[in-house]
Write a protein that holds these residues in place. Structure first.
Motif, PDB file in Angstrom:
ATOM      1  N   SER A  10       9.288 -12.555  -1.739  1.00 30.10           N
ATOM      2  CA  SER A  10       7.854 -11.529  -1.521  1.00 30.10           C
ATOM      3  C   SER A  10       7.563 -11.292   0.130  1.00 30.10           C
ATOM      4  CB  SER A  10       7.615 -11.674  -2.748  1.00 30.10           C
ATOM      5  OG  SER A  10       6.774 -10.595  -2.944  1.00 30.10           O
ATOM      6  N   ARG A  11       7.720  -9.984   0.459  1.00 30.52           N
ATOM      7  CA  ARG A  11       7.111  -9.578   1.334  1.00 30.52           C
ATOM      8  C   ARG A  11       5.559  -9.370   1.354  1.00 30.52           C
ATOM      9  NH1 ARG A  11       8.654  -4.168   4.967  1.00 30.52           N
ATOM     10  NH2 ARG A  11       7.014  -5.204   6.993  1.00 30.52           N
ATOM     11  N   ARG A  12       5.449  -9.302  -0.357  1.00 26.94           N
ATOM     12  CA  ARG A  12       3.794  -8.564  -0.677  1.00 26.94           C
ATOM     13  C   ARG A  12       3.494 -10.030  -0.617  1.00 26.94           C
ATOM     14  NH1 ARG A  12       2.570  -4.874  -5.138  1.00 26.94           N
ATOM     15  NH2 ARG A  12       2.654  -3.352  -3.697  1.00 26.94           N
ATOM     16  N   ALA A  13       3.463 -10.775  -1.399  1.00 28.33           N
ATOM     17  CA  ALA A  13       3.230 -12.936  -1.710  1.00 28.33           C
ATOM     18  C   ALA A  13       3.235 -13.435   0.254  1.00 28.33           C
ATOM     19  CB  ALA A  13       4.710 -13.391  -1.977  1.00 28.33           C
ATOM     20  N   ARG A  14       3.724 -13.090   0.783  1.00 25.63           N
ATOM     21  CA  ARG A  14       3.464 -13.718   1.763  1.00 25.63           C
ATOM     22  C   ARG A  14       2.369 -13.011   2.586  1.00 25.63           C
ATOM     23  NH1 ARG A  14       9.217 -12.435   3.214  1.00 25.63           N
ATOM     24  NH2 ARG A  14       8.613 -11.247   3.643  1.00 25.63           N
ATOM     25  N   GLY A  15       2.629 -11.535   1.985  1.00 22.37           N
ATOM     26  CA  GLY A  15       1.248 -11.234   3.175  1.00 22.37           C
ATOM     27  C   GLY A  15      -0.047 -11.805   2.310  1.00 22.37           C
ATOM     28  N   TRP A  16      -0.548 -11.718   1.180  1.00 18.06           N
ATOM     29  CA  TRP A  16      -1.180 -12.436   0.087  1.00 18.06           C
ATOM     30  C   TRP A  16      -0.990 -14.200   0.644  1.00 18.06           C
ATOM     31  CZ3 TRP A  16      -5.122  -9.361  -1.527  1.00 18.06           C
ATOM     32  CH2 TRP A  16      -4.402  -8.250  -2.256  1.00 18.06           C
ATOM     33  N   LYS A  29      -0.717 -15.313   3.401  1.00 19.09           N
ATOM     34  CA  LYS A  29      -1.333 -15.279   4.924  1.00 19.09           C
ATOM     35  C   LYS A  29      -2.809 -14.406   5.296  1.00 19.09           C
ATOM     36  CE  LYS A  29       2.820 -13.684   7.969  1.00 19.09           C
ATOM     37  NZ  LYS A  29       3.668 -13.411   8.445  1.00 19.09           N
TER      38      LYS A  29
END
Length: 179
Positions: free
Chosen positions: A32-38, A40
């Motif tokens: 998940s791109r969103r999960a990677r953002g969080w 990071k």
């Protein structure tokens, strides 16, 4: 170089290398791109906590004397004769200086609010730096995606490990050189 500064350089290098390694390895582990953002965001916060902790320990090793680098003049600011001399000069200036000058009224040759060349250059460099960072991040991600499309296992992880080792070595060398 003392034992503390060598240990501090090692902590900085390991922390930075780990954060960079995990940062670039995330696409192999988290879809998940969103999960990677969080994640990071969490990495950045954790890195800030480690840096603050290491700085605090370094201050404690110096005897807690955070102001040890202040000059004698800054520490000894309670001399009344010096303070009185400065105030008397201000009093004389207040009597002879005009209260409203041409610049305050907007009658000077300079336009108020106009950005200076230096300010504009700083803003332009900051914008270019941000755009360069985004471009570098995208190219590294796309490189990993191309590797994954060719069937490489752990395509992003290999890039992350390499980037983490390079970052740790650079930080360690720079910290050792600085101290």
């Amino acid at each position: 170089m003392g034992e503390r500064s060598g240990r501090q350089a090692a902590v900085d290098a390991v922390t930075s290398g780990t954060v960079i390694g995990v940062w670039y390895s995330l696409p192999d582990v988290v879809a998940s791109r969103r999960a990677r953002g969080w994640i990071k965001v969490g990495l950045l916060l954790a890195n800030g906590v480690v840096v603050a902790w290491a700085t605090r320990i370094n201050d404690d090793d110096n005897g807690g004397d955070i102001g040890a680098h202040k000059s004698d003049a800054a520490v000894d600011s309670g001399n009344a004769p010096d303070a009185e001399v400065g105030l008397s000069g201000l009093a004389e200036l207040a009597v002879v200086a005009p209260v409203i000058d041409a610049e305050t009224l907007g009658l000077s040759g300079e336009r108020p609010g106009r950005p200076t060349v230096v300010w504009a250059a700083v803003v332009a460099l900051a914008a270019l730096g941000a755009l360069g960072s985004v471009a570098a991040e995208r190219s590294i991600y796309q490189w990993g995606e191309r590797r994954a499309a060719r069937g490489a296992r752990g395509a992003h992880t290999l890039i992350g490990v390499g980037a983490g080792i390079a970052t740790a070595a650079s930080v360690w060398a720079l910290e050792r050189r600085r101290r």
